[in-house]
Design a protein around this motif. Sequence first.
Motif, mmCIF file in Angstrom:
data_model
loop_
_atom_site.group_PDB
_atom_site.id
_atom_site.type_symbol
_atom_site.label_atom_id
_atom_site.label_comp_id
_atom_site.label_asym_id
_atom_site.label_seq_id
_atom_site.Cartn_x
_atom_site.Cartn_y
_atom_site.Cartn_z
ATOM 1 N N UNK A 183 0.823 -1.200 0.000
ATOM 2 C CA UNK A 183 0.000 0.000 0.000
ATOM 3 C C UNK A 183 0.865 1.260 0.000
ATOM 4 N N UNK A 184 0.448 2.304 -0.726
ATOM 5 C CA UNK A 184 1.187 3.575 -0.691
ATOM 6 C C UNK A 184 1.315 4.152 0.714
ATOM 7 N N UNK A 185 0.426 3.758 1.611
ATOM 8 C CA UNK A 185 0.498 4.258 2.988
ATOM 9 C C UNK A 185 1.664 3.653 3.767
ATOM 10 N N UNK A 186 2.196 2.551 3.257
ATOM 11 C CA UNK A 186 3.275 1.858 3.968
ATOM 12 C C UNK A 186 4.649 2.117 3.372
ATOM 13 N N UNK A 187 4.710 2.669 2.172
ATOM 14 C CA UNK A 187 5.991 2.811 1.479
ATOM 15 C C UNK A 187 6.079 4.157 0.780
ATOM 16 N N UNK A 188 7.144 4.886 1.077
ATOM 17 C CA UNK A 188 7.365 6.144 0.396
ATOM 18 C C UNK A 188 7.619 5.947 -1.084
ATOM 19 N N UNK A 189 8.325 4.873 -1.430
ATOM 20 C CA UNK A 189 8.608 4.558 -2.831
ATOM 21 C C UNK A 189 7.303 4.343 -3.590
ATOM 22 N N UNK A 190 6.405 3.553 -3.003
ATOM 23 C CA UNK A 190 5.110 3.297 -3.646
ATOM 24 C C UNK A 190 4.263 4.558 -3.685
ATOM 25 N N UNK A 191 4.335 5.345 -2.641
ATOM 26 C CA UNK A 191 3.571 6.593 -2.570
ATOM 27 C C UNK A 191 3.928 7.514 -3.731
ATOM 28 N N UNK A 192 5.235 7.590 -4.050
ATOM 29 C CA UNK A 192 5.676 8.435 -5.162
ATOM 30 C C UNK A 192 5.076 7.948 -6.483
ATOM 31 N N UNK A 193 5.027 6.638 -6.679
ATOM 32 C CA UNK A 193 4.434 6.096 -7.905
ATOM 33 C C UNK A 193 2.930 6.332 -7.929
ATOM 34 N N UNK A 194 2.302 6.266 -6.773
ATOM 35 C CA UNK A 194 0.854 6.472 -6.743
ATOM 36 C C UNK A 194 0.502 7.928 -7.052
ATOM 37 N N UNK A 195 1.380 8.836 -6.685
ATOM 38 C CA UNK A 195 1.171 10.236 -7.085
ATOM 39 C C UNK A 195 1.223 10.352 -8.609
ATOM 40 N N UNK A 196 2.135 9.603 -9.241
ATOM 41 C CA UNK A 196 2.198 9.578 -10.699
ATOM 42 C C UNK A 196 0.934 9.008 -11.304
ATOM 43 N N UNK A 197 0.390 7.977 -10.666
ATOM 44 C CA UNK A 197 -0.867 7.393 -11.131
ATOM 45 C C UNK A 197 -2.008 8.400 -11.041
ATOM 46 N N UNK A 198 -2.067 9.163 -9.952
ATOM 47 C CA UNK A 198 -3.109 10.180 -9.804
ATOM 48 C C UNK A 198 -3.002 11.238 -10.902
ATOM 49 N N UNK A 199 -1.759 11.579 -11.272
ATOM 50 C CA UNK A 199 -1.536 12.577 -12.322
ATOM 51 C C UNK A 199 -2.119 12.110 -13.652
ATOM 52 N N UNK A 219 28.367 6.934 16.674
ATOM 53 C CA UNK A 219 29.732 6.607 17.050
ATOM 54 C C UNK A 219 30.772 7.325 16.225
ATOM 55 N N UNK A 220 30.415 7.734 15.013
ATOM 56 C CA UNK A 220 31.361 8.442 14.139
ATOM 57 C C UNK A 220 31.060 9.931 14.048
ATOM 58 N N UNK A 221 30.192 10.409 14.938
ATOM 59 C CA UNK A 221 29.877 11.840 15.024
ATOM 60 C C UNK A 221 29.377 12.386 13.683
ATOM 61 N N UNK A 222 28.492 11.618 13.044
ATOM 62 C CA UNK A 222 27.900 12.038 11.778
ATOM 63 C C UNK A 222 26.673 12.888 12.063
ATOM 64 N N UNK A 223 26.637 14.087 11.519
ATOM 65 C CA UNK A 223 25.499 14.982 11.735
ATOM 66 C C UNK A 223 24.587 15.068 10.525
ATOM 67 N N UNK A 224 25.156 15.065 9.326
ATOM 68 C CA UNK A 224 24.353 15.196 8.105
ATOM 69 C C UNK A 224 24.220 13.831 7.436
ATOM 70 N N UNK A 225 22.981 13.441 7.141
ATOM 71 C CA UNK A 225 22.693 12.104 6.634
ATOM 72 C C UNK A 225 21.789 12.194 5.410
ATOM 73 N N UNK A 226 22.107 11.385 4.387
ATOM 74 C CA UNK A 226 21.204 11.189 3.255
ATOM 75 C C UNK A 226 20.413 9.916 3.530
ATOM 76 N N UNK A 227 19.114 10.079 3.810
ATOM 77 C CA UNK A 227 18.278 8.943 4.162
ATOM 78 C C UNK A 227 17.332 8.560 3.046
ATOM 79 N N UNK A 228 16.153 8.042 3.420
ATOM 80 C CA UNK A 228 15.158 7.651 2.410
ATOM 81 C C UNK A 228 14.766 8.868 1.582
ATOM 82 N N UNK A 229 14.294 8.617 0.380
ATOM 83 C CA UNK A 229 14.050 9.712 -0.553
ATOM 84 C C UNK A 229 12.749 10.459 -0.287
ATOM 85 N N UNK A 230 11.786 9.825 0.383
ATOM 86 C CA UNK A 230 10.484 10.444 0.549
ATOM 87 C C UNK A 230 9.856 9.925 1.832
ATOM 88 N N UNK A 231 8.896 10.671 2.372
ATOM 89 C CA UNK A 231 8.242 10.281 3.614
ATOM 90 C C UNK A 231 7.400 9.024 3.406
#
Length: 645
Positions: free
Chosen positions: A307-323, A471-483
């Motif tokens: 379900x798009x509610x469970x996955x940001x990746x799927x959510x992005x595709x579902x926005x494309x479907x709505x378009x 542990x490595x004092x990392x402050x800036x992170x590239x995480x998942x692409x979408x909520x």
Amino acid sequence: MAEEYDKALKSGRLYVTTKQLKGEYPYLPVLDEILKDKEETSEAPLGLVQIPLDQVVGTVTAGRSQAFAGNFMPILPDKTELSTKWQSLCKSHLEEGIRDPIVAYEYMNRFYVMEGNKRVSVLKFFDAVSVTGNVTRIIPKRTEEKENKIYYEFLDFYKVSRINFLWFGEEGNFEKLQSLVGKEPDELWTDDERTEFHYIYEVFEKAYKKMESRATWEEMCDALVDFIELYGYQEMKEMNGIDLEKKIANSKKVFDALSEETPQISMEPEEEPKQKPRVPLLQKMIQPLAGNNESPVNRIAFIHEVSPKRSGFTYAHDLGRMHVEQVFYEEAEFEVFIASEYESPEDAIEAAIQEGNTLIFTTSPVLYNASVKVALDHPEVRILNCSLWPDKGVIRTYSARMYEAKFLIGAIAGGLTENDRLGYVADYPIYGTVACVNAFALGAKMVNPRVKVYLEWTSRMRADIRKTFSGNDVSYVSGRDIIIPDKDEGARHFGLYRREDDVKNNLAMPVQNWGKFYEQAIKNFMDGSWKTNVGSGKSVNYWWGMSTGLVDVITSQNLPIGTTRLVKLLKNVISKGDFNPFAGIIYSQTGIIQGDEDEIMAPEKIVTMDWLAENVIGSIPKMSDLEEKAKPVVQQQGVETVEEE
């Protein structure tokens, strides 16, 4: 037995004549001559072995090499010692069977006879499958040659399986097969498992040779692994012989595609088709009644893994479907199917077809195999799967050049970090993902040559990402692409963010505007400009980037104005094609990958990257490092280094 010898003699002499006319050697290869210039071979006794007769190719010494043609049929005339003994063995075989083992040497998984050439000749004449032999293995020195590497992979596989009737033309297939049958790298095969696999092998060999009569042994074995990968070994074991043969015959398009050197990559949209007038709704409804056989596609399905509610990746595709639902509201009807709600992904796609959908988008790499299997059964339906670097040639695939966005994100992070340490969270080590990691690292290094990127994988077993970054004092992170829409607040941090005492500030995010792709794909299909590849043996992948609007980067208003200007500049030159993140000299963790200042890395090399940039701290996980749920998709689409060494 004279009649049988006469037939064998004619077969042998015909073989010799045919080879001589082609300027080829017509007699049995001699192992002594093959090994004459080889360095540092060693011997290992194997004892009594069941030898596949197809793999008995020559003799050890030159003494008898010209008494037989290269197909092991005799070429000496009747009334000779050879003919007399051959006919006697022929009679023994028909009355009681040839029981005495031959003596042979195995080299590169081919067998050369020391004692028993006539026994082999008689058995081959009667199309016997195997012969018992007392075998000594000749092991060559390890080299970097492809065939030598494959042989050493065979040696490892033979230790656990005692199977000698396989040989591959591609590296990695012995390890892949061990995994596909559900075994750990060092797990031994039982006698029953060998028997079970041999049955499947025989059925496959028979069916494949009907389709590809000129295929080599290596090509057939490579195709077997790809077939198991597609259908699953357990599913194949549960099929009866007739059903299995039908599936193999139905997969010819897959085998044709596998013979292509590389899949086709479409980096930009096809030429804009001429706009056709929209079909009024009433006319669309009455067209089938008028007998119009060329009515436009009017049912389109999207198959989501979850379900798009469970996955940001799927959510992005579902926005494309709505378009596209808004764009084509008059021409088409759209349906959504959630694969996880069905017994299998194949069932979800089949349900979409039963509802009359003839254009189907499956929006996850996890659905690739299911998409191929269903497409083979329904050639009238067009299926596109969201994945990268296909090799099956039955469906089309599509993906986004996210490495372009990750390069910009990396440049932002490199300019913001105060301690030269960044974090990167990746998911599966599949095609395209490693390019994103490296692009981020290269973008960061462009603005900050001292920066290091700490890489973590969500699919790795026992991964403790928070501990690594803290542990490595990392402050800036590239995480998942979408909520992820339905997750709690703690999981709603995405893109590039700053970690400060568990408070995360989002600074930039990559964007995938899937509506751009879906709109163009549907237009091409409806307007007749879709050039179908079904049956052509070509694998086609749409891989669009910033130039098409599919990929973009959104930045926070809190970024420094200079950083915002840099992002705008980089976005502009990448979109115009004036700059590529993988242009110029590039260093990996182990040395130079690209040494020419003016060189731009080919798309195929970007897709299949199996190395990490020199400023990345971390590694690409191997198959044994991954969680179970990640293994199927990585097995299908993973970069080569995930295989066991």
